[in-house]
Design an enzyme around this catalytic site. Structure first.
Site, PDB file in Angstrom:
ATOM      1  N   GLU A 356       0.800  -1.228   0.000  1.00 19.41           N
ATOM      2  CA  GLU A 356       0.000   0.000   0.000  1.00 19.41           C
ATOM      3  C   GLU A 356       0.839   1.288   0.000  1.00 19.41           C
ATOM      4  O   GLU A 356       0.588   2.216   0.772  1.00 19.41           O
ATOM      5  CB  GLU A 356      -0.974  -0.010   1.189  1.00 19.41           C
ATOM      6  CG  GLU A 356      -1.977  -1.161   1.112  1.00 19.41           C
ATOM      7  CD  GLU A 356      -2.987  -1.166   2.247  1.00 19.41           C
ATOM      8  OE1 GLU A 356      -4.099  -1.668   2.032  1.00 19.41           O
ATOM      9  OE2 GLU A 356      -2.655  -0.684   3.355  1.00 19.41           O
ATOM     10  N   LEU A 357       1.809   1.347  -0.875  1.00 15.60           N
ATOM     11  CA  LEU A 357       2.629   2.552  -1.013  1.00 15.60           C
ATOM     12  C   LEU A 357       1.816   3.654  -1.692  1.00 15.60           C
ATOM     13  O   LEU A 357       1.199   3.424  -2.732  1.00 15.60           O
ATOM     14  CB  LEU A 357       3.872   2.235  -1.838  1.00 15.60           C
ATOM     15  CG  LEU A 357       5.111   3.096  -1.607  1.00 15.60           C
ATOM     16  CD1 LEU A 357       5.568   2.997  -0.156  1.00 15.60           C
ATOM     17  CD2 LEU A 357       6.216   2.658  -2.549  1.00 15.60           C
TER      18      LEU A 357
END
Length: 578
Positions: A356-357
């Site tokens: 989840e960058l």
């Protein structure tokens, strides 16, 4: 080997096994339609009879054949002896086993269980489970006779295998209404029962909400009852940093919810030792570079978009904040803190996360943009350098990196072929990971997320559901196929799988009920494999009465496992099926 070369103890054991040729009318293979021994996970090799056997009043478990038996094995024997006497579980049928009482009056009794270790060396359970995941030996053989004052035997090549066999042996015993402890389907013969997959795990998030050492150890104890091998500890996240790291005390001092909600170095070692003695390896995760907002409380220089608003533009959930991955000082800081805690842990595995960058966070961060410009790198190139820095630090101390699937599928990051990838976004993504030749662990949100279906936890979203709706029932999880869409050549890349609890809406108050007995479904999937002992495919219909039995046994042991059906149904197998 000639008989003359076999040690006397092993020769006696071989003679015993050769003599264990039970009469055919008493000896049957387990079938889905039969009222089967309620073992969970069900052994891959199992034969049972139909004779009642009482536990002798003087029953004991002998380890005298094992020279210098390790203390954790002796402790496991003591726990098994205690549980057999204290479970007081009655059979799940109408009358709760009252129909067995007349037969028990004249039933044979079991005098003892003898443990035999056939391996070349004697190591502790913890030493065995902390080995490289490909080098663990968990198999065992168990024989329980139906003759009076009989001798049951449990053999394995390692103490870990003996421990797995003890977990099976414990589940054979019930009490009738008068308090007689007995097994109802002897003789029992299990030969070379060993797991289909080495990784059989459970993940707990202790950052969204804090869980005490007692909570964690109770969970580990329950995991061991169903032969789970891996505790994936998602110990920190953006919301809190309860982990004490040698050399970095400020992270927990400023990042924990309170001074009382911190895992000290002594706590960590206590949990690791507790787990290891129960055949569980602890895989710790420090998620990077995302999910790190809390580090800004002690090191604001390393965090981009800390507490930025609106949070939806900068993170998947509040609060926003990510490590400045393009900054060399931040990369070295991260590698240092990860290696500092990893070197204190006996596991060969350590997770650096990587999920989840948020790109917008870096686009809007002036420091990150300046670092990219000065280095001449793109964000993806900087991420690769950051990842190599942290992974090389782990490899230098003998650890194998573990990552979430985005590191393999969404980013241009160089991963060694020893890296283990957690597949979580969708079960369908396993094939893409395998196509890259990377080992994988199944953790799919569409089957194994235990937190799904509780409604949206974000405020002012009254009509919303959780992102991973619907609720993942045990039936849904049990239908999971670990080898779906994989080629025969890719099958060895599958290490196993785990169910997971993200704790935005969980706390110590509902830990047991949200986890158990659902988390046990993956324990059977990855121990037993695709088929039951009689060769038929695993199926929900035959699993239900055994899972009922497990749930009631857990409750007897103080675990607040949730009911699967009304008790009326549990006592009448098949009456509540459609």
């Amino acid at each position: 080997m000639h008989d003359s070369a076999i040690p006397p103890g092993l020769l006696l054991l071989r003679t015993f096994w050769a003599a264990m040729k039970f009469p055919k009318p008493l000896f049957v293979f387990l079938s889905a339609s039969q009222s089967a021994v309620a073992l969970w996970p069900i052994p891959r090799n199992l034969q049972t009879g139909n004779t009642l056997v009482k536990l002798s009043p003087n029953f004991d478990i002998q380890v005298t054949s094992i020279p210098n038996a390790p203390q954790d094995l002796l402790d496991a024997v003591a726990r098994t002896t205690s549980r057999i006497r204290s479970d007081k579980l009655q059979r799940l049928n109408v009358g709760r086993g009252a129909g067995d009482s007349a037969g028990l009056a004249h039933a044979p009794s079991l005098a003892r269980l003898s443990l035999w270790l056939t391996g070349s060396s004697v190591k502790s359970i913890m030493e065995e489970i902390n080995k490289d995941i490909a080098g663990r030996s968990e198999g065992y053989s168990l024989s329980v006779p139906s003759t009076n004052e009989g001798l049951a035997t449990l053999t394995a090549t390692t103490s870990l295998g003996l421990f797995r066999g003890l977990a099976t042996f414990e589940q054979l015993w019930y009490d009738d209404p008068s308090g007689t402890t007995y097994a109802y389907q002897t003789p029992v013969k299990i030969v070379n029962d060993a797991p289909a997959y080495p990784y059989r795990g459970f993940m707990l998030d202790t950052a969204r909400n804090f869980f005490s050492v007692n909570d964690i150890e109770r969970t580990l104890d329950t995991m061991s009852m169903v032969k789970m091998s891996q505790f994936h500890w998602h110990i920190v996240d953006s919301q809190s940093f309860p982990l004490t790291i040698p050399g970095f005390p400020e992270l927990s001092q400023k990042g924990a919810y309170s001074a009382q909600e911190i895992y000290s170095s002594a706590d960590i070692q206590d949990i690791v030792q507790f787990a290891g003695a129960r055949g569980i390896d602890v895989l710790m995760e420090i998620d990077t570079p995302g999910h790190t907002a809390v580090i800004s409380t002690s090191h604001p220089e390393h965090i981009a978009c800390a507490q930025a608003t609106p949070w939806e533009s900068f993170a998947n959930e509040p609060p926003a904040g990510q490590l400045r991955l393009a900054n060399a000082a931040t990369a070295n800081f991260t590698a240092s803190l990860i290696s500092s805690i990893a070197r204190t842990l006996p596991s060969t595995l350590f997770s650096t996360g990587g999920d989840e960058l948020n790109v917008n966070c870096y686009t809007k961060d002036a420091q990150t943009q300046a670092d990219l410009k000065s280095s001449g790198r793109t964000l993806e190139q900087a991420l690769d350098v950051f990842t190599q820095t942290t992974h090389n630090a782990l490899k230098s101390i003998g650890k194998t990196p573990v990552v979430w699937e985005e590191m393999a599928l969404d980013h241009k990051v160089t991963l060694s072929n020893k890296t283990i990838v957690m597949v979580w976004i969708s079960s369908q993504n396993a094939a893409a990971v395998a196509a890259k030749g990377l080992r994988l662990v199944h953790a799919p949100s569409d089957f194994f997320y235990l937190d799904c279906g509780a409604g949206e936890w974000i405020g002012n979203e009254a009509a919303a559901n959780s992102w991973c709706d619907p609720f993942k029932s045990w039936q849904k999880a049990y239908t999971f196929d670990p080898l779906a869409s994989l080629t025969a050549a890719q099958v060895p890349l599958v290490l196993g799988g785990q169910q997971l609890l993200w704790t935005e809406q969980s706390s110590p108050e509902n830990l047991d009920s949200i986890v158990w007995p659902r988390a046990a479904t993956s324990a059977e999937i990855f121990w037993t494999g695709a088929n039951l002992p009689d060769g038929t495919p695993r199926n929900v219909l035959s699993a239900l009465p055994r899972l009922h039995d497990l749930r009631y046994r857990l409750v007897q042991r103080g675990i607040k496992a949730i009911a699967l059906q009304p008790r009326w149904c549990a006592l009448r197998d098949g009456s509540c099926n459609n």
